[in-house]
Write an enzyme that holds these catalytic residues in place. Sequence first.
Site, PDB file in Angstrom:
ATOM      1  N   ARG A 187       0.853  -1.193   0.000  1.00  0.00           N
ATOM      2  CA  ARG A 187       0.000   0.000   0.000  1.00  0.00           C
ATOM      3  C   ARG A 187       0.888   1.242   0.000  1.00  0.00           C
ATOM      4  O   ARG A 187       1.859   1.318   0.754  1.00  0.00           O
ATOM      5  CB  ARG A 187      -0.908   0.034   1.237  1.00  0.00           C
ATOM      6  CG  ARG A 187      -1.876  -1.127   1.338  1.00  0.00           C
ATOM      7  CD  ARG A 187      -2.997  -0.986   0.300  1.00  0.00           C
ATOM      8  NE  ARG A 187      -3.922  -2.090   0.347  1.00  0.00           N
ATOM      9  CZ  ARG A 187      -3.944  -3.103  -0.508  1.00  0.00           C
ATOM     10  NH1 ARG A 187      -3.052  -3.156  -1.474  1.00  0.00           N
ATOM     11  NH2 ARG A 187      -4.838  -4.058  -0.411  1.00  0.00           N
ATOM     12  N   GLU A 239      -2.498   7.548  -5.574  1.00  0.00           N
ATOM     13  CA  GLU A 239      -2.578   6.837  -6.841  1.00  0.00           C
ATOM     14  C   GLU A 239      -3.789   7.348  -7.598  1.00  0.00           C
ATOM     15  O   GLU A 239      -4.864   7.401  -7.019  1.00  0.00           O
ATOM     16  CB  GLU A 239      -2.716   5.330  -6.623  1.00  0.00           C
ATOM     17  CG  GLU A 239      -1.426   4.673  -6.228  1.00  0.00           C
ATOM     18  CD  GLU A 239      -1.551   3.161  -6.105  1.00  0.00           C
ATOM     19  OE1 GLU A 239      -2.670   2.648  -5.931  1.00  0.00           O
ATOM     20  OE2 GLU A 239      -0.521   2.508  -6.193  1.00  0.00           O
ATOM     21  N   HIS A 256       0.914   0.005 -10.359  1.00  0.00           N
ATOM     22  CA  HIS A 256       0.133  -0.979  -9.594  1.00  0.00           C
ATOM     23  C   HIS A 256      -0.346  -2.119 -10.497  1.00  0.00           C
ATOM     24  O   HIS A 256      -1.524  -2.453 -10.551  1.00  0.00           O
ATOM     25  CB  HIS A 256      -1.047  -0.315  -8.893  1.00  0.00           C
ATOM     26  CG  HIS A 256      -1.487  -1.065  -7.678  1.00  0.00           C
ATOM     27  ND1 HIS A 256      -2.010  -0.462  -6.592  1.00  0.00           N
ATOM     28  CD2 HIS A 256      -1.471  -2.391  -7.380  1.00  0.00           C
ATOM     29  CE1 HIS A 256      -2.310  -1.360  -5.668  1.00  0.00           C
ATOM     30  NE2 HIS A 256      -1.986  -2.540  -6.125  1.00  0.00           N
TER      31      HIS A 256
END
Length: 173
Positions: A85, A114, A133
């Site tokens: 994370r 993000e 990601h």
Amino acid sequence: VGFGRIGQEVTRRVQAVGMKTIWYDVFDTPHPDAPESEYKSLPDLLADSDYVSLHTNLDESSRHLIGAPELEQMKETAYLINTARGGLIDQAALVSALQQGQIAGAGLDVLDPEPPAADDPILSLPNALVLPHIGTATEETRRMMRELAVENLLAVLGGGRPPAPVNPEVLER
């Protein structure tokens, strides 16, 4: 950092290529099936590691788990890897540490926020490898994820428990 299911799988893989592993987790007793590895406190792990890989959940107690003080404890030759994370790392402190050569580099599959702004300095650092990601974005992994989701859904709709590993706190809700 984080010695749950994912941290243990990463440990098995890096041990297979000959790496010595140490671990830290808020739970200082590993699962009985965990791979053999030495427990250390977070400061000791940071000071001793060539690679620090994060595999823990994000909550108020773990937000910015790695900040300026923790980055200062790491070796100048160390690499920080985060596929968990983005909020686990104080990104401004990481940018500063990378710019100053305080650590050798970082590999990041997650950021905070993000997606990052196009002018985010982390994206232009030569010692930062940043992915959008997509660490699990293989055809095989996504197929397995869909199959597990369907199995879990059918089990719950049938009055049972999901067969796939899930966080226990999710089941309590």
